[in-house]
Design a protein around this motif. Sequence first.
Motif, PDB file in Angstrom:
ATOM      1  N   ASN A  78      -0.609 -17.773   1.410  1.00  0.00           N
ATOM      2  CA  ASN A  78      -0.285 -16.290   0.633  1.00  0.00           C
ATOM      3  C   ASN A  78      -1.354 -15.700   0.598  1.00  0.00           C
ATOM      4  OD1 ASN A  78       2.070 -18.242   0.468  1.00  0.00           O
ATOM      5  ND2 ASN A  78       0.819 -19.007  -1.725  1.00  0.00           N
ATOM      6  N   GLN A  79      -2.123 -15.636   1.734  1.00  0.00           N
ATOM      7  CA  GLN A  79      -2.477 -14.263   1.704  1.00  0.00           C
ATOM      8  C   GLN A  79      -3.335 -13.532   2.973  1.00  0.00           C
ATOM      9  OE1 GLN A  79      -7.266 -16.003   0.213  1.00  0.00           O
ATOM     10  NE2 GLN A  79      -6.372 -17.533  -0.649  1.00  0.00           N
ATOM     11  N   PHE A  80      -3.170 -11.876   3.022  1.00  0.00           N
ATOM     12  CA  PHE A  80      -3.606 -11.193   4.287  1.00  0.00           C
ATOM     13  C   PHE A  80      -4.761 -10.930   3.630  1.00  0.00           C
ATOM     14  CE2 PHE A  80       1.170 -13.519   4.034  1.00  0.00           C
ATOM     15  CZ  PHE A  80       0.641 -13.374   5.802  1.00  0.00           C
ATOM     16  N   SER A  81      -5.253 -10.502   5.042  1.00  0.00           N
ATOM     17  CA  SER A  81      -6.010  -9.455   4.325  1.00  0.00           C
ATOM     18  C   SER A  81      -6.227  -8.381   5.221  1.00  0.00           C
ATOM     19  CB  SER A  81      -8.119 -10.242   4.323  1.00  0.00           C
ATOM     20  OG  SER A  81      -8.037 -10.922   6.164  1.00  0.00           O
ATOM     21  N   GLY A  82      -6.834  -7.147   4.698  1.00  0.00           N
ATOM     22  CA  GLY A  82      -6.694  -5.896   5.387  1.00  0.00           C
ATOM     23  C   GLY A  82      -7.296  -4.854   5.203  1.00  0.00           C
ATOM     24  N   LYS A  83      -6.644  -3.613   5.162  1.00  0.00           N
ATOM     25  CA  LYS A  83      -7.190  -2.438   4.761  1.00  0.00           C
ATOM     26  C   LYS A  83      -6.186  -1.869   3.966  1.00  0.00           C
ATOM     27  CE  LYS A  83      -7.790   0.944   7.760  1.00  0.00           C
ATOM     28  NZ  LYS A  83      -8.763   1.388   8.955  1.00  0.00           N
ATOM     29  N   VAL A  84      -6.963  -0.529   2.927  1.00  0.00           N
ATOM     30  CA  VAL A  84      -6.036  -0.084   2.820  1.00  0.00           C
ATOM     31  C   VAL A  84      -5.280   1.099   3.347  1.00  0.00           C
ATOM     32  CG1 VAL A  84      -5.480   1.303   0.364  1.00  0.00           C
ATOM     33  CG2 VAL A  84      -6.645  -0.729   0.293  1.00  0.00           C
ATOM     34  N   ILE A  85      -4.142   1.565   3.572  1.00  0.00           N
ATOM     35  CA  ILE A  85      -4.406   2.345   4.590  1.00  0.00           C
ATOM     36  C   ILE A  85      -2.953   4.041   3.671  1.00  0.00           C
ATOM     37  CG2 ILE A  85      -3.959   1.499   6.552  1.00  0.00           C
ATOM     38  CD1 ILE A  85      -1.317   1.194   5.669  1.00  0.00           C
ATOM     39  N   ASN A  86      -3.058   3.164   2.620  1.00  0.00           N
ATOM     40  CA  ASN A  86      -2.220   4.289   1.426  1.00  0.00           C
ATOM     41  C   ASN A  86      -1.992   4.381   0.231  1.00  0.00           C
ATOM     42  OD1 ASN A  86      -0.889   6.898   1.474  1.00  0.00           O
ATOM     43  ND2 ASN A  86       1.101   6.066   0.890  1.00  0.00           N
ATOM     44  N   ILE A  87      -2.126   4.893  -0.502  1.00  0.00           N
ATOM     45  CA  ILE A  87      -2.160   4.654  -1.818  1.00  0.00           C
ATOM     46  C   ILE A  87      -1.511   5.707  -2.840  1.00  0.00           C
ATOM     47  CG2 ILE A  87      -3.465   4.633  -4.749  1.00  0.00           C
ATOM     48  CD1 ILE A  87      -5.654   3.235  -2.693  1.00  0.00           C
ATOM     49  N   LEU A  88      -0.160   5.462  -3.465  1.00  0.00           N
ATOM     50  CA  LEU A  88       0.006   6.180  -4.157  1.00  0.00           C
ATOM     51  C   LEU A  88       0.348   6.299  -5.263  1.00  0.00           C
ATOM     52  CD1 LEU A  88       4.137   6.780  -1.834  1.00  0.00           C
ATOM     53  CD2 LEU A  88       2.144   8.234  -2.090  1.00  0.00           C
ATOM     54  N   VAL A  89       0.063   6.812  -6.170  1.00  0.00           N
ATOM     55  CA  VAL A  89      -0.714   7.149  -7.499  1.00  0.00           C
ATOM     56  C   VAL A  89       0.256   7.839  -9.498  1.00  0.00           C
ATOM     57  CG1 VAL A  89      -2.314   7.479  -9.611  1.00  0.00           C
ATOM     58  CG2 VAL A  89      -2.741   7.158  -6.429  1.00  0.00           C
ATOM     59  N   GLY A  90       1.302   6.934  -9.618  1.00  0.00           N
ATOM     60  CA  GLY A  90       1.427   6.991 -10.288  1.00  0.00           C
ATOM     61  C   GLY A  90       1.586   7.534 -12.094  1.00  0.00           C
ATOM     62  N   GLN A  91       2.342   7.418 -13.269  1.00  0.00           N
ATOM     63  CA  GLN A  91       1.498   7.805 -14.015  1.00  0.00           C
ATOM     64  C   GLN A  91       1.816   6.502 -14.602  1.00  0.00           C
ATOM     65  OE1 GLN A  91       4.045   9.849 -17.204  1.00  0.00           O
ATOM     66  NE2 GLN A  91       1.925  10.452 -17.890  1.00  0.00           N
TER      67      GLN A  91
END
Length: 72
Positions: free
Chosen positions: A10-23
């Motif tokens: 149940n685990q997948f390691s990787g790299k953050v490629i995008n973040i969409l920030v909301g309120q």
Amino acid sequence: MSIAAVNTRNQFSGKVINILVGQIVSEVEIETPAGVISAVVTTSSLNNLRLKVGDPALALFKATEVMVAKLN
């Protein structure tokens, strides 16, 4: 990187490629060898984790229901 107390399937390691920030909630996309995984988290949790694009990250799954459909 993994967390031993959680089933490794149940685990997948990787790299953050995008973040969409909301309120209130934000979307985080993590590129893994299995593909891109997208998660919706509270913005306060995102801030507490101090995640930013390029950071290594671990996507953990816990599902109570999974639906499967046949593709033609």
